[in-house]
Design an enzyme around this catalytic site. Structure first.
Site, PDB file in Angstrom:
ATOM      1  N   ALA A  66     -91.179  -3.331  42.852  1.00 11.37           N
ATOM      2  CA  ALA A  66     -92.253  -3.527  43.835  1.00 11.37           C
ATOM      3  C   ALA A  66     -91.643  -4.275  45.007  1.00 11.37           C
ATOM      4  O   ALA A  66     -90.662  -5.009  44.848  1.00 11.37           O
ATOM      5  CB  ALA A  66     -93.372  -4.340  43.207  1.00 11.37           C
ATOM      6  N   GLY A 112     -90.993  -2.615  39.020  1.00 10.39           N
ATOM      7  CA  GLY A 112     -91.902  -1.495  39.266  1.00 10.39           C
ATOM      8  C   GLY A 112     -91.193  -0.146  39.243  1.00 10.39           C
ATOM      9  O   GLY A 112     -91.823   0.881  38.999  1.00 10.39           O
TER      10      GLY A 112
HETATM   11  N1  COA Z   1     -88.402  -5.660  47.273  1.00 15.74           N
HETATM   12  C1  COA Z   1     -88.123  -5.751  48.585  1.00 15.74           C
HETATM   13  N2  COA Z   1     -86.911  -5.500  49.096  1.00 15.74           N
HETATM   14  C2  COA Z   1     -85.941  -5.145  48.239  1.00 15.74           C
HETATM   15  C3  COA Z   1     -86.149  -5.032  46.859  1.00 15.74           C
HETATM   16  C4  COA Z   1     -87.459  -5.305  46.375  1.00 15.74           C
HETATM   17  N3  COA Z   1     -87.755  -5.188  45.076  1.00 15.74           N
HETATM   18  N4  COA Z   1     -84.991  -4.659  46.269  1.00 15.74           N
HETATM   19  C5  COA Z   1     -84.069  -4.556  47.262  1.00 15.74           C
HETATM   20  N5  COA Z   1     -84.653  -4.839  48.453  1.00 15.74           N
HETATM   21  C6  COA Z   1     -84.013  -4.837  49.773  1.00 15.74           C
HETATM   22  C7  COA Z   1     -83.176  -6.063  50.012  1.00 15.74           C
HETATM   23  O1  COA Z   1     -83.970  -7.151  50.413  1.00 15.74           O
HETATM   24  C8  COA Z   1     -82.251  -5.561  51.089  1.00 15.74           C
HETATM   25  O2  COA Z   1     -82.955  -5.552  52.309  1.00 15.74           O
HETATM   26  P1  COA Z   1     -82.260  -6.167  53.658  1.00 15.74           P
HETATM   27  O3  COA Z   1     -81.032  -5.325  53.857  1.00 15.74           O
HETATM   28  O4  COA Z   1     -83.307  -5.955  54.708  1.00 15.74           O
HETATM   29  O5  COA Z   1     -81.948  -7.590  53.357  1.00 15.74           O
HETATM   30  C9  COA Z   1     -82.013  -4.117  50.708  1.00 15.74           C
HETATM   31  O6  COA Z   1     -83.107  -3.762  49.861  1.00 15.74           O
HETATM   32  C10 COA Z   1     -80.724  -3.890  49.936  1.00 15.74           C
HETATM   33  O7  COA Z   1     -80.724  -4.725  48.807  1.00 15.74           O
HETATM   34  P2  COA Z   1     -79.543  -5.754  48.451  1.00 15.74           P
HETATM   35  O8  COA Z   1     -80.118  -6.855  47.613  1.00 15.74           O
HETATM   36  O9  COA Z   1     -78.830  -6.142  49.693  1.00 15.74           O
HETATM   37  O10 COA Z   1     -78.602  -4.812  47.587  1.00 15.74           O
HETATM   38  P3  COA Z   1     -77.562  -5.269  46.464  1.00 15.74           P
HETATM   39  O11 COA Z   1     -76.724  -4.078  46.162  1.00 15.74           O
HETATM   40  O12 COA Z   1     -76.863  -6.523  46.863  1.00 15.74           O
HETATM   41  O13 COA Z   1     -78.453  -5.625  45.170  1.00 15.74           O
HETATM   42  C11 COA Z   1     -80.245  -5.272  43.594  1.00 15.74           C
HETATM   43  C12 COA Z   1     -79.189  -4.628  44.521  1.00 15.74           C
HETATM   44  C13 COA Z   1     -81.106  -4.163  43.045  1.00 15.74           C
HETATM   45  C14 COA Z   1     -79.530  -5.999  42.446  1.00 15.74           C
HETATM   46  C15 COA Z   1     -81.066  -6.294  44.409  1.00 15.74           C
HETATM   47  O14 COA Z   1     -81.546  -5.646  45.577  1.00 15.74           O
HETATM   48  C16 COA Z   1     -82.268  -6.838  43.683  1.00 15.74           C
HETATM   49  O15 COA Z   1     -82.114  -7.671  42.807  1.00 15.74           O
HETATM   50  N6  COA Z   1     -83.494  -6.393  44.041  1.00 15.74           N
HETATM   51  C17 COA Z   1     -84.714  -6.907  43.491  1.00 15.74           C
HETATM   52  C18 COA Z   1     -84.923  -6.361  42.085  1.00 15.74           C
HETATM   53  C19 COA Z   1     -86.182  -6.951  41.493  1.00 15.74           C
HETATM   54  O16 COA Z   1     -86.275  -8.113  41.197  1.00 15.74           O
HETATM   55  N7  COA Z   1     -87.159  -6.073  41.293  1.00 15.74           N
HETATM   56  C20 COA Z   1     -88.382  -6.431  40.658  1.00 15.74           C
HETATM   57  C21 COA Z   1     -89.429  -6.725  41.646  1.00 15.74           C
HETATM   58  S1  COA Z   1     -90.937  -7.153  40.836  1.00 15.74           S
END
Ligand code: COA
Length: 260
Positions: A66, A112
């Site tokens: 999400a 999500g």
């Molecule tokens: N909600 C909002 N934005 C998200 C997102 C989420 N769940 N997951 C990734 N993004 C965004 C990041 O903020 C980033 O945006 P930006 O470039 O504007 O800063 C972009 O997507 C790329 O993500 P990034 O974190 O830079 O990639 P990464 O390769 O370093 O890491 C993940 C990948 C998946 C490990 C990491 O993005 C992450 O932990 N995301 C959240 C996962 C999560 O907790 N999901 C459950 C939500 S309830």
């Protein structure tokens, strides 16, 4: 119909819906949840769509969860409404769709995103996919059905561990857990989904609709799944698909099912 965050491709009876917010790793914001509902609803109502494939755009993510930026400031009431609305509009809606939906998990399926894949009827994954429910690392619990569907698919102990550790499992581990049915290379993921869709399309869409309802009834409290099976089984006998299927068998030819 065109959408801001979803790409729709229709070919040979298959509607492929691609969640398309790659710069945010396809995170589910409010607009995307609404559009997914609309696109799924349209594909389900389309008589020519026999199978739906759901995947994410880009090489990195199916759906990374999400959209955290949309709920970071929510209070108790808004939090509850977020889960209730999302479950009704997308996750329960998807699970109960009468057209088969295959999740092609092409990268991160987190929070999500994994909940979305779990609401699909079954899942395939590319070998670079990573799956998990990281919500407890954010101070929340899964709110789009994850606490219910993950134990159904992998068993209570494994679900508890995944939720409590907020960790990720890779595609092979997910297959060993029964969370995904098949693992393949990223290039072969959609072709495999289409191959399986092709096998499904040989069969009666009307019968499959009844089967989805009966299988889902197994997981609904206060619904007697055996009774639903009896009703759906009986209903089949009044369909043109049943007449065609049994006649084709007796005439030693391939069935050409008229219904959806
Ligand atoms: N909600 C909002 N934005 C998200 C997102 C989420 N769940 N997951 C990734 N993004 C965004 C990041 O903020 C980033 O945006 P930006 O470039 O504007 O800063 C972009 O997507 C790329 O993500 P990034 O974190 O830079 O990639 P990464 O390769 O370093 O890491 C993940 C990948 C998946 C490990 C990491 O993005 C992450 O932990 N995301 C959240 C996962 C999560 O907790 N999901 C459950 C939500 S309830």
């Amino acid at each position: 119909m065109s959408y801001e965050n979803i790409l729709v491709d229709f070919q040979n009876g298959i509607s492929t819906l691609t969640i398309n917010r790659p710069s945010k790793l396809n995170a589910l914001n409010k607009a995307t949840i609404q559009e997914l509902h609309d696109a799924l609803d349209a594909a389900n109502k389309d008589a020519n769509t026999k199978v739906i494939i759901l995947t994410g755009s880009g090489e990195k993510a199916f759906v990374a969860g999400a959209d955290i930026s949309e709920f970071a400031h929510f209070d108790v009431s808004n939090g509850g409404k977020l889960a209730a609305k999302g479950q009704e509009l997308l996750f329960d809606f998807l699970e109960n769709l009468s057209t088969p939906v295959i999740a092609a998990v092409n990268g991160f399926a987190l929070g999500g995103g994994l909940e979305l894949a779990m609401a699909c009827h079954f899942r395939l994954a590319s070998d670079n996919a990573k799956m998990g429910l990281p919500e407890t690392s954010l101070g929340v619990i899964p709110g789009y059905g994850g606490t219910q569907r993950l134990p159904q698919l992998v068993g209570k102990g494994r679900a508890m561990e995944m939720i409590m550790t907020a960790g990720m499992i890779d595609a092979n581990q997910a297959q060993a857990y029964g969370l995904v049915n098949h693992v393949t290379s990223p290039e072969e993921l959609l072709p495999l989904a289409e191959k399986i869709a092709g096998k499904i399309m040989r069969n009666s869409s009307v019968a499959i609709k009844g089967a989805i309802k009966a299988v889902n009834a197994n997981f609904k409290d206060s619904v007697d799944g055996y009774q639903v099976e009896i009703e759906e089984f009986g209903n089949c006998f009044g369909t043109e698909d049943f007449t065609e299927g049994t006649t084709a068998f007796l005439e030693k030819r391939k069935a050409d099912f008229p219904g959806k």
